[in-house]
Design a protein around this motif. Structure first.
Motif, PDB file in Angstrom:
ATOM      1  N   GLY A  83       0.804  -1.399  -0.165  1.00 56.26           N
ATOM      2  CA  GLY A  83       0.398   0.617   0.224  1.00 56.26           C
ATOM      3  C   GLY A  83       0.900   1.376   0.023  1.00 56.26           C
ATOM      4  O   GLY A  83       0.252   2.098  -0.556  1.00 56.26           O
ATOM      5  N   SER A  84       2.000   1.615   1.304  1.00 52.89           N
ATOM      6  CA  SER A  84       2.612   2.452   0.859  1.00 52.89           C
ATOM      7  C   SER A  84       3.151   2.806  -0.376  1.00 52.89           C
ATOM      8  O   SER A  84       3.595   4.180  -0.894  1.00 52.89           O
ATOM      9  N   SER A  85       3.912   1.498  -1.239  1.00 52.09           N
ATOM     10  CA  SER A  85       4.576   1.511  -1.857  1.00 52.09           C
ATOM     11  C   SER A  85       3.288   2.222  -3.554  1.00 52.09           C
ATOM     12  O   SER A  85       3.663   3.351  -4.221  1.00 52.09           O
ATOM     13  N   LEU A  86       2.326   1.685  -3.567  1.00 55.32           N
ATOM     14  CA  LEU A  86       1.351   2.987  -4.229  1.00 55.32           C
ATOM     15  C   LEU A  86       0.738   4.074  -3.472  1.00 55.32           C
ATOM     16  O   LEU A  86       1.192   5.199  -5.148  1.00 55.32           O
ATOM     17  N   ARG A  87       0.641   4.519  -2.818  1.00 53.58           N
ATOM     18  CA  ARG A  87       0.859   6.201  -2.489  1.00 53.58           C
ATOM     19  C   ARG A  87       1.852   6.630  -2.975  1.00 53.58           C
ATOM     20  O   ARG A  87       1.771   7.274  -3.810  1.00 53.58           O
ATOM     21  N   ALA A  88       3.165   6.022  -3.215  1.00 54.04           N
ATOM     22  CA  ALA A  88       4.309   6.529  -3.202  1.00 54.04           C
ATOM     23  C   ALA A  88       4.278   6.919  -4.699  1.00 54.04           C
ATOM     24  O   ALA A  88       4.522   8.129  -5.210  1.00 54.04           O
ATOM     25  N   GLY A  89       4.181   5.503  -5.105  1.00 52.90           N
ATOM     26  CA  GLY A  89       3.989   5.929  -7.022  1.00 52.90           C
ATOM     27  C   GLY A  89       2.583   6.551  -6.837  1.00 52.90           C
ATOM     28  O   GLY A  89       2.870   7.788  -7.905  1.00 52.90           O
ATOM     29  N   LEU A  90       1.845   6.833  -6.852  1.00 50.76           N
ATOM     30  CA  LEU A  90       0.446   8.204  -7.749  1.00 50.76           C
ATOM     31  C   LEU A  90       1.308   9.145  -7.606  1.00 50.76           C
ATOM     32  O   LEU A  90       1.316   9.991  -8.029  1.00 50.76           O
ATOM     33  N   ALA A  91       1.716   9.938  -5.767  1.00 49.03           N
ATOM     34  CA  ALA A  91       2.141  10.674  -5.392  1.00 49.03           C
ATOM     35  C   ALA A  91       2.968  11.035  -6.793  1.00 49.03           C
ATOM     36  O   ALA A  91       3.445  12.438  -7.035  1.00 49.03           O
ATOM     37  N   ALA A  92       3.888  10.728  -7.273  1.00 49.52           N
ATOM     38  CA  ALA A  92       5.204  10.403  -8.205  1.00 49.52           C
ATOM     39  C   ALA A  92       4.391  11.127  -9.517  1.00 49.52           C
ATOM     40  O   ALA A  92       5.215  11.092 -10.505  1.00 49.52           O
ATOM     41  N   LEU A  93       3.526  10.567  -9.540  1.00 45.93           N
ATOM     42  CA  LEU A  93       2.994  10.543 -11.524  1.00 45.93           C
ATOM     43  C   LEU A  93       3.008  11.947 -11.793  1.00 45.93           C
ATOM     44  O   LEU A  93       2.640  12.810 -11.416  1.00 45.93           O
ATOM     45  N   PRO A  94       3.352  12.131 -13.611  1.00 46.40           N
ATOM     46  CA  PRO A  94       3.381  13.614 -13.697  1.00 46.40           C
ATOM     47  C   PRO A  94       2.087  14.046 -13.669  1.00 46.40           C
ATOM     48  O   PRO A  94       0.538  13.292 -13.971  1.00 46.40           O
ATOM     49  N   ALA A  95       1.933  15.364 -13.327  1.00 49.77           N
ATOM     50  CA  ALA A  95       0.577  15.889 -14.028  1.00 49.77           C
ATOM     51  C   ALA A  95      -0.644  15.858 -14.814  1.00 49.77           C
ATOM     52  O   ALA A  95       0.429  16.070 -15.919  1.00 49.77           O
ATOM     53  N   GLY A  96      -1.405  15.672 -15.075  1.00 47.90           N
ATOM     54  CA  GLY A  96      -2.511  15.491 -15.474  1.00 47.90           C
ATOM     55  C   GLY A  96      -2.122  14.292 -16.357  1.00 47.90           C
ATOM     56  O   GLY A  96      -2.829  14.234 -18.123  1.00 47.90           O
ATOM     57  N   ALA A  97      -1.793  13.410 -15.701  1.00 44.74           N
ATOM     58  CA  ALA A  97      -1.649  11.863 -16.920  1.00 44.74           C
ATOM     59  C   ALA A  97      -2.702  10.917 -16.532  1.00 44.74           C
ATOM     60  O   ALA A  97      -4.017  11.549 -15.241  1.00 44.74           O
ATOM     61  N   PRO A  98      -3.694  10.964 -17.745  1.00 42.42           N
ATOM     62  CA  PRO A  98      -4.950  10.593 -17.219  1.00 42.42           C
ATOM     63  C   PRO A  98      -5.690   9.304 -17.185  1.00 42.42           C
ATOM     64  O   PRO A  98      -6.397   8.441 -16.741  1.00 42.42           O
ATOM     65  N   ALA A  99      -4.725   8.209 -16.641  1.00 38.29           N
ATOM     66  CA  ALA A  99      -4.850   7.114 -15.764  1.00 38.29           C
ATOM     67  C   ALA A  99      -3.283   6.365 -15.569  1.00 38.29           C
ATOM     68  O   ALA A  99      -2.102   6.749 -16.374  1.00 38.29           O
ATOM     69  N   VAL A 100      -3.500   5.430 -15.080  1.00 35.15           N
ATOM     70  CA  VAL A 100      -2.068   4.788 -14.664  1.00 35.15           C
ATOM     71  C   VAL A 100      -1.909   3.317 -14.476  1.00 35.15           C
ATOM     72  O   VAL A 100      -2.946   2.669 -14.441  1.00 35.15           O
ATOM     73  N   LEU A 101      -1.133   2.716 -15.192  1.00 28.48           N
ATOM     74  CA  LEU A 101      -1.025   1.076 -15.410  1.00 28.48           C
ATOM     75  C   LEU A 101       0.054   0.534 -14.149  1.00 28.48           C
ATOM     76  O   LEU A 101       1.155   1.358 -14.627  1.00 28.48           O
ATOM     77  N   VAL A 102      -0.595  -0.131 -13.380  1.00 27.92           N
ATOM     78  CA  VAL A 102      -0.460  -0.940 -12.101  1.00 27.92           C
ATOM     79  C   VAL A 102       0.186  -2.535 -12.320  1.00 27.92           C
ATOM     80  O   VAL A 102      -0.226  -3.122 -13.276  1.00 27.92           O
ATOM     81  N   MET A 103       1.641  -2.219 -12.220  1.00 26.73           N
ATOM     82  CA  MET A 103       2.206  -3.196 -12.541  1.00 26.73           C
ATOM     83  C   MET A 103       3.409  -3.896 -11.429  1.00 26.73           C
ATOM     84  O   MET A 103       3.862  -3.172 -10.890  1.00 26.73           O
ATOM     85  N   LEU A 104       3.104  -4.945 -11.034  1.00 25.66           N
ATOM     86  CA  LEU A 104       4.430  -5.275 -10.376  1.00 25.66           C
ATOM     87  C   LEU A 104       5.610  -6.140 -10.385  1.00 25.66           C
ATOM     88  O   LEU A 104       5.332  -7.072 -11.467  1.00 25.66           O
ATOM     89  N   VAL A 105       6.492  -6.382 -10.364  1.00 26.46           N
ATOM     90  CA  VAL A 105       7.563  -6.379 -10.502  1.00 26.46           C
ATOM     91  C   VAL A 105       7.680  -8.100 -10.225  1.00 26.46           C
ATOM     92  O   VAL A 105       8.589  -8.866 -11.034  1.00 26.46           O
ATOM     93  N   ASP A 106       7.126  -9.032  -9.554  1.00 27.39           N
ATOM     94  CA  ASP A 106       7.732 -10.253  -9.622  1.00 27.39           C
ATOM     95  C   ASP A 106       6.110 -10.800 -10.334  1.00 27.39           C
ATOM     96  O   ASP A 106       6.119 -12.127 -10.082  1.00 27.39           O
ATOM     97  N   THR A 107       5.091 -10.242 -11.086  1.00 26.48           N
ATOM     98  CA  THR A 107       4.896 -11.315 -12.263  1.00 26.48           C
ATOM     99  C   THR A 107       5.399 -11.230 -13.834  1.00 26.48           C
ATOM    100  O   THR A 107       5.154 -10.309 -14.887  1.00 26.48           O
TER     101      THR A 107
END
Length: 200
Positions: A83-107
Motif C-alpha cells: 500500500g505504501s508503495s502504491l501511494r508513493a508511486g501515485l504521488a510521483a505520477l506526472p501532472a495530468g496523467a489520465p490513468a496509470v497502469l500498475v504492474m507488479l515486479v514479480d509477475t
C-alpha cells in the motif's frame, strides 16, 4: 488519446522475505533482474513515462538494474506493505496523467500484449480495468485519474488497490489475457524454480 500518455507504475519495493531475503527487483529472470524485465514489458506495451517504486536494497537496485529514463521513487516505508508503495508511486505520477497502469515486479508472465489490451480498454472508455485469467481478476491493473485519490486513501498494508477495486466492483472492466499472459507471481523459491522450468 495516445497510449504514450498513460504512465506505468511498477511496484518493485518488496524484500522477498519468502525468497530468502533477495529483493524482488533483483531476482534474475532470463539473465536480467525482474525490474528490467518489468520495465521492458510496460514500455513495449505502449506505456510512457514509467515510474518504479523501490524499497528493499534500493541503492543496490539503483546500481545494478538498467532502468533508462524510468523515474525511480524511494519508499522508506516499504516494509509496511504494498500500500505504501502504491501511494508513493501515485504521488510521483506526472501532472495530468489520465490513468496509470500498475504492474507488479514479480509477475514475469505478464506480456506487452496484455498491457496493450488494458490500454485499449482505457481508450474505449474504461476507467478501472484489470487483466483477467480464465475470468478471474489478476494483474496488471489500470486506474483512471478520477480514482487516484481514492486508491491512495485505501492503500494500506499489503492491500494495494484491493479496496478500490472492491468498492467499484460493478464498474471494473475485466479484460481476458489468459491467452497471451500468465498471472503467476514469484513469492517463494518453489515459485521461482517452477517458473524458471516452465519459462525455459
Amino acid at each position: 488519446m495516445s497510449d504514450r500518455r498513460i504512465p506505468a507504475l511498477v511496484l518493485a519495493a518488496g524484500g522477498g522475505r519468502r525468497l530468502g531475503g533477495r529483493p524482488k527487483a533483483l531476482v534474475e529472470h532470463r539473465g536480467r533482474p525482474l525490474l528490467e524485465h518489468a520495465l521492458a514489458v510496460v514500455r513495449a506495451g505502449g506505456c510512457g513515462p514509467v515510474v518504479a517504486v523501490l524499497g528493499a536494497a534500493r541503492e543496490e537496485v539503483r546500481a545494478r538494474a538498467r532502468t533508462g529514463d524510468c523515474l525511480l521513487v524511494d519508499n522508506p516505508a516499504w516494509e509496511s506493505g504494498m500500500g505504501s508503495s502504491l501511494r508513493a508511486g501515485l504521488a510521483a505520477l506526472p501532472a495530468g496523467a489520465p490513468a496509470v497502469l500498475v504492474m507488479l515486479v514479480d509477475t514475469p508472465g505478464v506480456t506487452p500484449e496484455a498491457v496493450r489490451r488494458l490500454l485499449a480498454a482505457h481508450r474505449a472508455g474504461g476507467q478501472l480495468v484489470a487483466a483477467a485469467y480464465g475470468g478471474r481478476r489478476g494483474h496488471p491493473v489500470l486506474i483512471g485519474a478520477r480514482y487516484f485519490a481514492e486508491a491512495a486513501a485505501g492503500a494500506t498494508g499489503d492491500a494495494g488497490a484491493r479496496a478500490l477495486l472492491a468498492a467499484h466492483a460493478g464498474g471494473l472492466l475485466l479484460v481476458e489475457c489468459g491467452d497471451v499472459a500468465v498471472p503467476d507471481d514469484l513469492d517463494t523459491p518453489e515459485d521461482l524454480a517452477r517458473w524458471s522450468a516452465s519459462a525455459g
